[in-house]
Design an enzyme around this catalytic site. Structure first.
Site, PDB file in Angstrom:
ATOM      1  N   HIS A 104       0.849  -1.199   0.000  1.00  0.00           N
ATOM      2  CA  HIS A 104       0.000   0.000   0.000  1.00  0.00           C
ATOM      3  C   HIS A 104       0.879   1.242   0.000  1.00  0.00           C
ATOM      4  O   HIS A 104       2.094   1.148   0.212  1.00  0.00           O
ATOM      5  CB  HIS A 104      -0.887   0.020   1.260  1.00  0.00           C
ATOM      6  N   ASP A 106       0.664   5.081   2.100  1.00  0.00           N
ATOM      7  CA  ASP A 106      -0.107   5.635   3.211  1.00  0.00           C
ATOM      8  C   ASP A 106      -1.130   6.664   2.730  1.00  0.00           C
ATOM      9  O   ASP A 106      -0.796   7.556   1.941  1.00  0.00           O
ATOM     10  CB  ASP A 106       0.839   6.277   4.242  1.00  0.00           C
ATOM     11  N   HIS A 262       4.800   0.214   0.122  1.00  0.00           N
ATOM     12  CA  HIS A 262       5.564  -0.571   1.088  1.00  0.00           C
ATOM     13  C   HIS A 262       4.692  -1.645   1.724  1.00  0.00           C
ATOM     14  O   HIS A 262       3.454  -1.608   1.651  1.00  0.00           O
ATOM     15  CB  HIS A 262       6.197   0.322   2.154  1.00  0.00           C
ATOM     16  N   ARG A 278       5.699   6.512  13.418  1.00  0.00           N
ATOM     17  CA  ARG A 278       5.564   7.121  12.084  1.00  0.00           C
ATOM     18  C   ARG A 278       4.882   8.471  12.157  1.00  0.00           C
ATOM     19  O   ARG A 278       3.859   8.609  12.823  1.00  0.00           O
ATOM     20  CB  ARG A 278       4.725   6.185  11.208  1.00  0.00           C
TER      21      ARG A 278
END
Ligand code: SIN
Length: 289
Positions: A104, A106, A262, A278
């Protein structure tokens, strides 16, 4: 601040050496780092020691930050720091236990998907001295460039649906997920994006469909759309477009959410602990190629 850039033998990814991110970066160094990020799509810095406030300060140099829709997974007192971890404290997970187990990018399910994410490794699982819990990255510019001309033509002008809800309830390694609240659902309606996007900074063409959140190519029968998505997914994640990052404690890695995708590799379990944090940059307007 002089730094050097070291490339692994992969189409994306580069290590930036000689930078201490706990120190304020002068504008010239910062712009050179941004240029390296644009060129290599994923960059990382080893051996960084950052407080959550320093993580935020570095991230804010790159742009405005998102507050993740899942505030239950954010570091207490830091709504911009999304925790990815298998650790449970006082009976409660300290972060998302199964984030990113499929390919995917983000926030691809938002009207303006995130420009990039900044990931800091606080604890890395080690088994017999070997790090576990790597992250795989795929270059969507390299994948696009390698498409045959007939496929590029077929995809031109196409749009596809990206669905947070679809991704949320997909394959899980910690059991079924809690139902999303009505408020969370209302913040994440399905969205249509071009299958091929122009990168907002480099102008390069990037494939913008992914295994996790893309459900349907518009203007096609379901069967035809499924077949085309299947063909694209078989192409996007070929080894020649990948970089696999093996984490060390103190790694600070920045990925581009337009030119890369990723996926986390869940090859570890408690008592081996993984704690990653993150921050996520806000979006860029999406332009079709
Ligand atoms: C993510 O998709 O943000 C998590 C990636 C990882 O845990 O390696």
């Amino acid at each position: 601040m002089a730094f050097s850039v070291q490339r692994p033998s992969a189409p994306l990814g580069a290590e930036i050496k000689g930078v201490d991110l706990a120190q304020a970066l002068d504008e010239r160094t910062f712009q050179e780092i941004v240029a390296a990020w644009r060129e290599h799509e994923v960059i990382f810095f080893r051996d960084q020691t950052l407080t959550p406030d320093q993580h935020l300060a570095v991230s804010r140099r790159f742009g405005e930050l998102e507050h993740h829709v899942r505030q239950d997974c954010c570091r207490p007192g830091y709504p911009e720091i999304f925790v990815v971890s298998n650790v449970v404290e006082n009976g409660r997970p300290i972060g998302s236990r199964d984030a990113g187990l499929f390919w995917h990018s983000d926030l691809c399910y938002k009207e303006e998907p995130s420009r990039g994410s900044l990931f800091y490794a606080r604890e890395v699982p080690l088994e017999n001295g070997k790090p576990r819990g790597d992250t795989m990255f795929a270059s969507m510019t390299a994948a696009y460039d390698a498409l045959p001309a007939s496929m590029k033509k077929k995809l031109a002008g196409r749009f596809a649906i990206n669905s947070y809800v679809h991704g949320y309830y997909r394959d899980r390694n910690s059991g079924p997920r809690r139902q999303l609240t009505a408020e969370q659902m209302s913040k994440t309606p399905d969205v249509a994006h071009p299958v091929v996007r122009v990168h907002p900074d480099t102008g390069r063409k990037c494939l913008f469909v992914n295994e996790g959140y893309t459900t349907r190519i518009l203007g096609m029968e379901e069967k035809e759309s499924d077949a085309l998505l299947g063909e694209l997914f078989a192409h996007l994640y070929k080894p020649e477009f990948l970089y696999r990052h093996q984490w060390r404690v103190g790694d600070f890695l920045i990925w581009d959410n337009c030119s890369t995708q990723h996926r986390a590799v869940p090859d570890y379990a408690l008592p081996l602990r993984r704690v990653m944090e993150r921050t996520t940059l806000t979006g860029a307007a999406v332009t079709a190629a």
